[in-house]
Design a protein around this motif. Structure first.
Motif, mmCIF file in Angstrom:
data_model
loop_
_atom_site.group_PDB
_atom_site.id
_atom_site.type_symbol
_atom_site.label_atom_id
_atom_site.label_comp_id
_atom_site.label_asym_id
_atom_site.label_seq_id
_atom_site.Cartn_x
_atom_site.Cartn_y
_atom_site.Cartn_z
ATOM 1 N N GLY A 87 12.963 5.506 5.281
ATOM 2 C CA GLY A 87 12.607 5.457 6.391
ATOM 3 C C GLY A 87 11.847 6.616 7.020
ATOM 4 N N ILE A 88 10.184 6.552 6.404
ATOM 5 C CA ILE A 88 9.426 7.023 6.746
ATOM 6 C C ILE A 88 7.898 6.364 6.806
ATOM 7 N N PRO A 89 7.667 6.075 8.021
ATOM 8 C CA PRO A 89 6.382 4.891 8.092
ATOM 9 C C PRO A 89 5.311 5.156 7.176
ATOM 10 N N CYS A 90 4.476 4.502 7.382
ATOM 11 C CA CYS A 90 3.767 4.762 5.766
ATOM 12 C C CYS A 90 2.050 3.199 5.869
ATOM 13 N N PHE A 91 1.459 3.943 5.849
ATOM 14 C CA PHE A 91 -0.222 2.631 5.518
ATOM 15 C C PHE A 91 -0.222 3.189 3.824
ATOM 16 N N GLY A 92 -0.610 1.223 3.878
ATOM 17 C CA GLY A 92 -0.523 1.121 1.981
ATOM 18 C C GLY A 92 0.238 0.301 1.976
ATOM 19 N N PRO A 93 0.387 -0.683 1.234
ATOM 20 C CA PRO A 93 0.818 -1.540 0.654
ATOM 21 C C PRO A 93 2.191 -1.453 -0.242
ATOM 22 N N ASP A 94 2.850 -2.398 -0.075
ATOM 23 C CA ASP A 94 4.534 -1.927 -0.950
ATOM 24 C C ASP A 94 3.687 -2.526 -2.268
ATOM 25 N N ALA A 95 4.741 -2.803 -3.508
ATOM 26 C CA ALA A 95 4.384 -2.756 -5.078
ATOM 27 C C ALA A 95 3.793 -4.612 -4.912
ATOM 28 N N LYS A 96 4.658 -4.993 -4.876
ATOM 29 C CA LYS A 96 4.133 -6.923 -4.288
ATOM 30 C C LYS A 96 2.888 -6.933 -4.036
ATOM 31 N N ALA A 97 2.739 -6.369 -2.510
ATOM 32 C CA ALA A 97 0.926 -6.596 -2.536
ATOM 33 C C ALA A 97 -0.266 -5.886 -3.401
ATOM 34 N N ALA A 98 0.256 -4.891 -4.113
ATOM 35 C CA ALA A 98 -0.572 -4.051 -4.185
ATOM 36 C C ALA A 98 -0.568 -5.021 -5.718
ATOM 37 N N ARG A 99 -0.349 -5.700 -6.237
ATOM 38 C CA ARG A 99 -1.019 -6.444 -7.436
ATOM 39 C C ARG A 99 -1.926 -7.651 -7.311
ATOM 40 N N ILE A 100 -2.582 -7.517 -5.956
ATOM 41 C CA ILE A 100 -3.574 -7.879 -5.836
ATOM 42 C C ILE A 100 -4.512 -6.901 -7.136
ATOM 43 N N GLU A 101 -4.667 -6.091 -6.734
ATOM 44 C CA GLU A 101 -5.252 -4.970 -7.537
ATOM 45 C C GLU A 101 -4.578 -4.681 -8.829
ATOM 46 N N SER A 102 -3.340 -4.758 -8.842
ATOM 47 C CA SER A 102 -2.977 -4.715 -10.179
ATOM 48 C C SER A 102 -2.748 -5.077 -11.634
ATOM 49 N N SER A 103 -3.124 -6.433 -10.858
ATOM 50 C CA SER A 103 -3.132 -7.460 -11.557
ATOM 51 C C SER A 103 -4.706 -8.210 -11.776
ATOM 52 N N LYS A 104 -5.011 -8.289 -12.437
ATOM 53 C CA LYS A 104 -6.347 -8.885 -12.091
ATOM 54 C C LYS A 104 -5.755 -10.542 -11.939
ATOM 55 N N VAL A 105 -5.086 -10.937 -13.446
ATOM 56 C CA VAL A 105 -4.147 -12.342 -13.469
ATOM 57 C C VAL A 105 -3.376 -12.467 -12.417
ATOM 58 N N PHE A 106 -3.180 -11.401 -11.763
ATOM 59 C CA PHE A 106 -2.702 -12.265 -10.235
ATOM 60 C C PHE A 106 -3.749 -12.947 -9.436
ATOM 61 N N SER A 107 -4.688 -11.765 -9.318
ATOM 62 C CA SER A 107 -5.794 -11.804 -8.040
ATOM 63 C C SER A 107 -6.641 -13.250 -8.224
ATOM 64 N N LYS A 108 -6.584 -13.197 -9.904
ATOM 65 C CA LYS A 108 -7.649 -14.506 -9.822
ATOM 66 C C LYS A 108 -6.717 -15.819 -9.297
ATOM 67 N N ASN A 109 -5.226 -15.686 -9.885
ATOM 68 C CA ASN A 109 -4.505 -17.027 -9.977
ATOM 69 C C ASN A 109 -4.456 -17.278 -8.641
ATOM 70 N N LEU A 110 -4.085 -16.495 -7.761
ATOM 71 C CA LEU A 110 -4.247 -16.525 -6.184
ATOM 72 C C LEU A 110 -5.276 -16.610 -5.606
#
Ligand code: AMP
Ligand code: GLY
Length: 426
Positions: A87-110
């Protein structure tokens, strides 16, 4: 309000200093923070940025009202997901959205699937197949480890021999650990690089002032890649016309792609762009504020940062007007001698009695000893930022202030901003 900032570098110091400008902010906890950040926040050195359980427990126990997760690792590890669960409001993406950086394969395919301009590429999980492809390729070519690698997982072989060594380093020797299970091999692009950080709530997007990083250790862009040796903002190559093209062909399509994939991105999305002869292309996405880009961008922000971050969290960013100063900012990194290779730690730092009003010293890699002395504890130690009406003035003020700080082995590039100055002179 009680805020919590996860991280402990110069970027986090810049975020914390900006958040403190809001009079409703009573306390900011920095996990872990660092020696210099301790002057602006309550640091908790025992809790590292990757200790997700401890971060969540701390946030609950201290009834934190809002959390900012700044570094890539905790974002990829789901720190925001876990804070939301309690229940704590946050600034930052969740893990699924963070894949845009954490996996280059994900971001290139996107990018491929949604026609977002980027270098053409191939993905390999088998070193033998990668090598047979490289035997037919033209050079230079770019070889990237799939996962997070502290900015060091990109190699640019000039010939087949170097390409073979690159595949061996990443895939067989696993120099970057499991990040090298898969690689992306991509076309070598040319042109000026621009960093654009943007606030986004998944649908609305507010690009920040553009900036230019200086990634190599040595003057004239020589030597090893580093986390960044200095930055300037705005980036003179990034004209309003180019900004418009990027908005239409890159920024909005990226947000739409992430929504369509079921992982809307909320937070700061960093576009690493190359302005190629064929138009702007994406070199990389980061799921967070850049370091040291943040140290030149946030000082130019006029609108309250916490208000923007809350609008991102509540998905009301479209209702907000975000304003920027007209001037320029320059940040010079003071590094430990030897960085990014081996360097000494624990060296005392001496500071002037005060910095000029337009200069801020952001602490990146230092710690307080038992007797209260600040000593070096990392490769990038301090970032000295100056703001001024012109880039020339900001650079001259940043360098003048950088010369008033001393520690044994202190190293800085002497040519931060020179390429930008030449671009402005045309
Ligand atoms: P990255 O970690 O993906 O930002 O890559 C680090 C640096 O490598 C970038 O800032 C570029 O200077 C360079 N680089 C990455 N990809 C390419 C490419 N396709 N063509 C040319 N240079 C690249
Ligand atoms: N300065 C580059 C980065 O933050 O990744």
């Amino acid at each position: 309000m009680k805020l919590l900032v996860v991280g402990g570098g110069g970027r986090e110091h810049a975020i914390i200093k900006k958040l403190r400008e809001n009079p409703a902010v009573e306390t900011i906890y920095a996990l872990p923070g660092n020696g210099g950040i301790a002057a602006d926040a309550v640091c908790v050195p025992e809790i590292g940025a990757k200790d997700i359980d401890a971060i969540v427990d701390f946030a609950k126990a201290h009834a934190v009202d809002f959390a900012v997760v700044a570094p890539d690792d905790p974002l990829a590890l789901g720190c925001v997901d876990r804070l939301h669960e309690v229940g704590i409001p946050c600034f930052g993406p969740d893990a699924k959205a963070a894949r845009i950086e954490s996996s280059k394969v994900f971001s290139k395919n996107l990018m491929h699937k949604y026609h977002i301009p980027t270098a053409s590429y191939q993905v390999f999980d088998d070193p033998a197949k990668a090598l047979s492809y490289l035997r037919t390729a033209s050079f230079p070519i770019v070889v990237k480890a799939d996962g997070l690698a502290l900015g060091k997982g990109v190699l640019i072989p000039q010939n087949l021999e170097e390409a073979e060594a690159a595949v061996k380093t990443i895939m067989e020797d696993r120099a970057f650990g499991d990040s090298g299970r898969e690689i992306v091999v991509e076309e070598f692009l040319t042109g000026p690089e621009v960093s654009v950080l943007a606030f986004t709530d998944g649908t609305a997007i507010v690009p920040m002032v553009s900036s230019m990083d200086h990634k190599r250790a040595g003057d004239g862009d020589t030597g090893l890649n580093t986390g960044g040796m200095g930055t300037v903002a705005p980036n003179p190559y990034y004209t309003p016309e180019i900004a418009q093209v990027c908005m239409e062909t890159i920024f909005l399509p990226t947000l739409a792609a992430m929504r369509a994939e079921g992982c809307p991105f909320k937070g700061c999305l960093y576009f690493g762009l190359m302005l190629t002869p064929d138009g702007p292309k994406v070199i990389e996405y980061n799921c967070r504020f850049g370091d040291p880009e943040t140290q030149v961008v946030l000082p130019l922000l006029k609108t309250d940062l916490l208000t923007i971050m809350q609008a991102v969290e509540s998905e009301t960013l479209a209702d907000l007007t975000v304003e920027w100063s007209d001037g320029a900012a320059a940040c010079v990194i003071l590094a430990s001698g030897g960085y990014p290779s081996h360097y000494e730690k624990g060296l005392p730092i001496s500071f002037p009695s005060a910095f000029p009003a337009n200069v801020t010293c952001y602490h990146a890699g230092d710690k307080l000893t038992a007797d209260g002395t600040l000593v070096t504890s990392g490769g990038r130690v301090l970032g000295i930022t100056a703001t001024a009406a012109t880039l020339a003035q900001a650079l001259s003020d940043a360098y003048a202030a950088a010369d008033t700080v001393a520690f044994s082995g202190k190293y800085m590039r002497r040519d931060i901003g020179q390429r930008a100055m030449r671009a402005m002179e045309g």
